[in-house]
Design an enzyme around this catalytic site. Structure first.
Site, PDB file in Angstrom:
ATOM      1  N   ARG A 189      11.794  -8.714  -5.191  1.00 18.88           N
ATOM      2  CA  ARG A 189      12.561  -8.872  -5.873  1.00 18.88           C
ATOM      3  C   ARG A 189      14.184  -8.902  -4.995  1.00 18.88           C
ATOM      4  NH1 ARG A 189      14.467  -4.449  -8.717  1.00 18.88           N
ATOM      5  NH2 ARG A 189      16.017  -5.783  -9.391  1.00 18.88           N
ATOM      6  N   LYS A 218       4.049   2.596  -5.182  1.00 19.75           N
ATOM      7  CA  LYS A 218       4.026   1.324  -5.872  1.00 19.75           C
ATOM      8  C   LYS A 218       2.443   0.684  -5.684  1.00 19.75           C
ATOM      9  CE  LYS A 218       6.201  -2.784  -6.104  1.00 19.75           C
ATOM     10  NZ  LYS A 218       7.420  -3.774  -5.672  1.00 19.75           N
ATOM     11  N   ARG A 246      16.729   3.765  -8.427  1.00 16.76           N
ATOM     12  CA  ARG A 246      15.624   5.015  -7.694  1.00 16.76           C
ATOM     13  C   ARG A 246      15.772   6.221  -8.727  1.00 16.76           C
ATOM     14  NH1 ARG A 246      13.896   1.493  -6.132  1.00 16.76           N
ATOM     15  NH2 ARG A 246      14.179   0.874  -4.221  1.00 16.76           N
TER      16      ARG A 246
END
Length: 330
Positions: free
Chosen positions: A123, A187, A327
């Site tokens: 992204r 992630k 975040r």
């Protein structure tokens, strides 16, 4: 890098056993010199090749190469009907780039996979680390009637990725709005949707998915956030089932193809409750970074279109689109 000789050498060496130059030459109908030239290309792919005089060549850790025939044989009946073409290449700049360029030449259900990307995309222009033969780099093409039909699609894709991983025994997957797949705050996978065509009419959408399966530590040095791969999850959870890349792709496509086929009718509302159950920041105070500002608020979830709902000082506010990243606030 996509020539047949290189692919066939990789297939022969994938078993991790020694193969002599003569054996490779006879099987491939190549001279010893031609074989050596092909083997030299492996270094450029970041593949470690061991050579011992009198024994030959081998890949010490072997390779779990993608296999189109096996993947297709493991698809669910519904997904098998929806798959139009499964294309696997050795090295490409970006699977999304390639499918975007070829979008007008293919029908719904065109799937493109690569063993390695040299310019993988995340992204907001981030580079997606893509070592050879270790992870999943997949792009899938689907046509929609108007961009409005795509609302919430990246979130729904996250849901089916989590469910596919769960089917393979990988529990504890969570989702971070709008398109990150995490495990224990790290992630594991990312989603990148790109569109071409007419936003008000027929448009082609490329669903790009990257999943870390067995990330080499040397490659991971370039990753600027906490990450995890399937191999690490298996170790940390004592999972007794080894998940191959081919099984992962087949299971993923068995969930993803039906999602795309029905999405224009079902829309995100069919996936909203499942997404909320996987929301890693549910009811937490978070910071939302946009191109122009930073907004602090309490995560309320998402609305029926997939927009982010935040409780801020001004009350509940909705945030849309791919220009924002989430975040966790201190």
């Amino acid at each position: 890098m996509n020539d047949d000789s290189l692919q066939r050498i990789l297939q022969l060496l994938a078993d991790g056993q020694f193969h002599s130059g003569q054996e490779l030459g006879e099987i491939l109908n190549l001279s010893r010199t031609a074989v050596w030239k092909q083997l030299q290309k492996l270094e450029g792919l970041g593949i470690s090749l061991e050579s011992i005089k009198g024994k030959g060549y081998r890949l010490p850790d072997g390779l779990d190469l993608l296999n189109a025939g096996y993947i297709e044989s493991q698809l669910s009946p519904d997904a098998s009907k929806l798959l139009r073409e499964l294309d696997i290449h050795t090295v490409i700049d970006s699977t999304n780039n390639y499918v975007m360029q070829q979008a007008m030449n293919h029908e719904n259900g065109y799937v493109y996979l690569a063993e390695q990307q040299t310019a993988g995309k995340g992204r907001r222009g981030r580079h997606w680390i893509s070592p050879f033969g270790k992870n999943i780099y997949l792009s899938l093409l689907w046509n929609f009637n108007g961009a409005a039909a795509l609302e919430g699609l990246s979130l729904a894709v996250g849901v089916v990725i989590a469910e596919a991983l769960g089917q393979l025994g990988i529990a504890g997957i969570q989702l971070k709005w709008p398109n990150d797949v995490l495990w224990r705050q790290r992630k594991l996978a990312g989603i990148l949707l790109e569109m071409t065509g007419d936003p008000a009419g027929l448009c082609q959408v490329v669903v790009g998915i990257g999943i870390n399966v067995s990330m080499p530590k040397s490659s991971a040095l370039a990753i600027d956030q906490p990450w995890v791969d399937v191999e690490t999850i298996q170790t940390e959870t004592n999972l007794d089932r080894e998940v191959s890349r081919n099984d992962l792709v087949a299971t993923l496509l068995s969930h993803l193809l039906p999602l795309l086929h029905h999405y224009a009718d079902q829309k995100f509302i069919a996936y909203r409750e499942r997404w909320e159950s996987l929301n890693i920041f549910a009811d937490q105070t978070v910071e939302l970074h946009t191109a122009k500002s930073v907004v602090t608020g309490r995560m309320l979830g998402v609305d029926a279109s997939g927009a982010l709902r935040l409780r801020t000082e001004e009350g509940e506010t909705l945030f849309h689109g791919g220009e924002v990243s989430l975040r966790g606030a201190p």
